[in-house]
Design a protein around this motif. Structure first.
Motif, mmCIF file in Angstrom:
data_model
loop_
_atom_site.group_PDB
_atom_site.id
_atom_site.type_symbol
_atom_site.label_atom_id
_atom_site.label_comp_id
_atom_site.label_asym_id
_atom_site.label_seq_id
_atom_site.Cartn_x
_atom_site.Cartn_y
_atom_site.Cartn_z
ATOM 1 N N GLN A 157 0.832 -1.212 0.000
ATOM 2 C CA GLN A 157 0.000 0.000 0.000
ATOM 3 C C GLN A 157 0.864 1.258 0.000
ATOM 4 N N THR A 158 1.925 1.251 0.800
ATOM 5 C CA THR A 158 2.815 2.415 0.885
ATOM 6 C C THR A 158 3.422 2.746 -0.476
ATOM 7 N N ILE A 159 3.910 1.734 -1.174
ATOM 8 C CA ILE A 159 4.562 1.962 -2.467
ATOM 9 C C ILE A 159 3.535 2.304 -3.553
ATOM 10 N N CYS A 160 2.375 1.692 -3.510
ATOM 11 C CA CYS A 160 1.314 2.041 -4.458
ATOM 12 C C CYS A 160 0.899 3.501 -4.264
ATOM 13 N N ASP A 161 0.712 3.924 -3.017
ATOM 14 C CA ASP A 161 0.327 5.309 -2.732
ATOM 15 C C ASP A 161 1.410 6.284 -3.186
ATOM 16 N N LEU A 162 2.661 5.905 -3.016
ATOM 17 C CA LEU A 162 3.791 6.763 -3.362
ATOM 18 C C LEU A 162 3.956 6.929 -4.869
ATOM 19 N N THR A 163 3.709 5.846 -5.619
ATOM 20 C CA THR A 163 4.014 5.851 -7.052
ATOM 21 C C THR A 163 2.799 5.917 -7.959
ATOM 22 N N GLY A 164 1.638 5.529 -7.446
ATOM 23 C CA GLY A 164 0.456 5.438 -8.296
ATOM 24 C C GLY A 164 0.477 4.233 -9.218
ATOM 25 N N LEU A 165 1.384 3.276 -8.931
ATOM 26 C CA LEU A 165 1.514 2.059 -9.732
ATOM 27 C C LEU A 165 1.110 0.838 -8.910
ATOM 28 N N PRO A 166 0.711 -0.250 -9.573
ATOM 29 C CA PRO A 166 0.472 -1.489 -8.821
ATOM 30 C C PRO A 166 1.763 -1.895 -8.108
ATOM 31 N N ALA A 167 1.651 -2.238 -6.853
ATOM 32 C CA ALA A 167 2.828 -2.605 -6.074
ATOM 33 C C ALA A 167 2.611 -3.964 -5.424
ATOM 34 N N VAL A 168 3.672 -4.768 -5.439
ATOM 35 C CA VAL A 168 3.641 -6.111 -4.872
ATOM 36 C C VAL A 168 4.637 -6.166 -3.719
ATOM 37 N N ALA A 169 4.226 -6.772 -2.618
ATOM 38 C CA ALA A 169 5.123 -6.914 -1.473
ATOM 39 C C ALA A 169 5.047 -8.326 -0.920
ATOM 40 N N ASP A 170 6.151 -8.736 -0.357
ATOM 41 C CA ASP A 170 6.241 -10.028 0.323
ATOM 42 C C ASP A 170 6.579 -9.761 1.776
ATOM 43 N N PRO A 201 16.102 -31.348 21.030
ATOM 44 C CA PRO A 201 16.421 -32.503 20.172
ATOM 45 C C PRO A 201 15.773 -32.381 18.798
ATOM 46 N N ASP A 202 16.210 -33.227 17.869
ATOM 47 C CA ASP A 202 15.731 -33.185 16.485
ATOM 48 C C ASP A 202 14.215 -33.139 16.383
ATOM 49 N N GLU A 203 13.531 -33.998 17.130
ATOM 50 C CA GLU A 203 12.073 -34.090 16.985
ATOM 51 C C GLU A 203 11.348 -32.820 17.444
ATOM 52 N N GLY A 204 12.009 -31.966 18.221
ATOM 53 C CA GLY A 204 11.396 -30.722 18.693
ATOM 54 C C GLY A 204 11.761 -29.504 17.872
ATOM 55 N N ARG A 205 12.464 -29.687 16.756
ATOM 56 C CA ARG A 205 12.986 -28.559 15.977
ATOM 57 C C ARG A 205 12.148 -28.268 14.727
ATOM 58 N N THR A 206 10.875 -28.669 14.748
ATOM 59 C CA THR A 206 10.016 -28.447 13.587
ATOM 60 C C THR A 206 9.749 -26.952 13.386
ATOM 61 N N ALA A 207 9.641 -26.584 12.116
ATOM 62 C CA ALA A 207 9.453 -25.170 11.773
ATOM 63 C C ALA A 207 8.802 -25.065 10.409
ATOM 64 N N ARG A 208 8.406 -23.856 10.065
ATOM 65 C CA ARG A 208 7.849 -23.604 8.740
ATOM 66 C C ARG A 208 8.252 -22.202 8.317
ATOM 67 N N PHE A 209 8.569 -22.097 7.035
ATOM 68 C CA PHE A 209 8.751 -20.791 6.421
ATOM 69 C C PHE A 209 7.391 -20.364 5.889
ATOM 70 N N VAL A 210 7.065 -19.086 6.053
ATOM 71 C CA VAL A 210 5.797 -18.530 5.592
ATOM 72 C C VAL A 210 6.086 -17.328 4.698
ATOM 73 N N SER A 211 5.334 -17.212 3.610
ATOM 74 C CA SER A 211 5.428 -16.037 2.740
ATOM 75 C C SER A 211 4.017 -15.592 2.376
ATOM 76 N N VAL A 212 3.773 -14.309 2.534
ATOM 77 C CA VAL A 212 2.510 -13.716 2.097
ATOM 78 C C VAL A 212 2.841 -12.644 1.065
ATOM 79 N N ILE A 213 2.257 -12.796 -0.116
ATOM 80 C CA ILE A 213 2.451 -11.860 -1.229
ATOM 81 C C ILE A 213 1.167 -11.048 -1.384
ATOM 82 N N THR A 214 1.297 -9.729 -1.382
ATOM 83 C CA THR A 214 0.140 -8.843 -1.543
ATOM 84 C C THR A 214 0.379 -7.913 -2.724
ATOM 85 N N ILE A 215 -0.665 -7.695 -3.513
ATOM 86 C CA ILE A 215 -0.628 -6.656 -4.548
ATOM 87 C C ILE A 215 -1.725 -5.652 -4.238
ATOM 88 N N VAL A 216 -1.373 -4.371 -4.402
ATOM 89 C CA VAL A 216 -2.348 -3.293 -4.263
ATOM 90 C C VAL A 216 -2.344 -2.513 -5.572
#
Length: 195
Positions: free
Chosen positions: A55-68, A110-125
């Motif tokens: 939203q910040t970049i779209c407002d600044l430029t007047g162009l469609p902006a994508v952010a992750d 320990p190994d069995e307790g080290r579970t994790a996930r990478f998350v990405s959210v892509i937004t276009i305004v």
């Protein structure tokens, strides 16, 4: 189609280029567009921060902006570092400092307790107020030490197989399974509905 990518992270921009180019999407970084805007991430979720940046970049430029907005969520740390992944070891922390802090926090887990996930959210305004977001996740676990030299951020300690981290596999293989790769492929499908 040309899209303005609301990030100053060159490595993230390269991933955008690699993943979106085959779909005919040209990615323009803030640096390439001559924009020197730092955007404060005040949201408490990946969705909020992604929206703020686009939203910040779209407002600044007047162009469609994508952010992750993306990060690492470690189960035994109640989802930390989460939205604070880039500044886990402090406001101007390096990737190595963030990785070192996380490894220290998990030192006795320990190994069995080290579970994790990478998350990405892509937004276009879009300038007319329309917007949408997509989300991708990749499940893995946190290694006990760095594995490989590719990638950036937590890639050297995010295991996606025995003895394999995001930093130890070819970029194309990473893109095929990564959180950002998944979110961007969903993004392309959704974008078709808006064009």
């Amino acid at each position: 189609m040309k899209l303005l990518i609301a990030t100053n992270n060159d490595k993230k921009v390269r991933e955008f280029h690699r993943i979106l180019e085959p779909y005919g999407v040209e990615c323009v970084s803030l640096k390439e567009a001559g924009i020197r805007q730092e955007i404060e991430e005040t949201g408490t979720t990946f969705e909020e921060n992604s929206r703020i940046k686009a939203q910040t970049i779209c407002d600044l430029t007047g162009l469609p902006a994508v952010a992750d907005d993306s990060g690492l969520s470690v189960d035994c740390l109640d989802g930390a570092p989460g939205v604070y992944s880039a500044r886990y070891a402090g406001e101007n922390a390096t990737d190595d400092e963030n990785v070192d802090k996380l490894l220290a926090a998990l030192q006795d887990v320990p190994d069995e307790g080290r579970t994790a996930r990478f998350v990405s959210v892509i937004t276009i305004v879009f300038p007319d107020g329309r917007s949408f977001h997509t989300r991708g996740e990749c499940v893995g676990k946190i290694a006990h030490q760095r594995i490989g030299y590719n990638g950036f951020g937590y890639d050297p300690i995010f295991q996606v197989g025995e003895g394999r981290s995001f930093a130890s596999i070819p970029p194309e293989e990473k893109d095929a399974m990564s959180h950002r790769g998944k979110a961007l492929r969903l993004f392309v499908e959704e974008l078709k509905k808006y064009l």
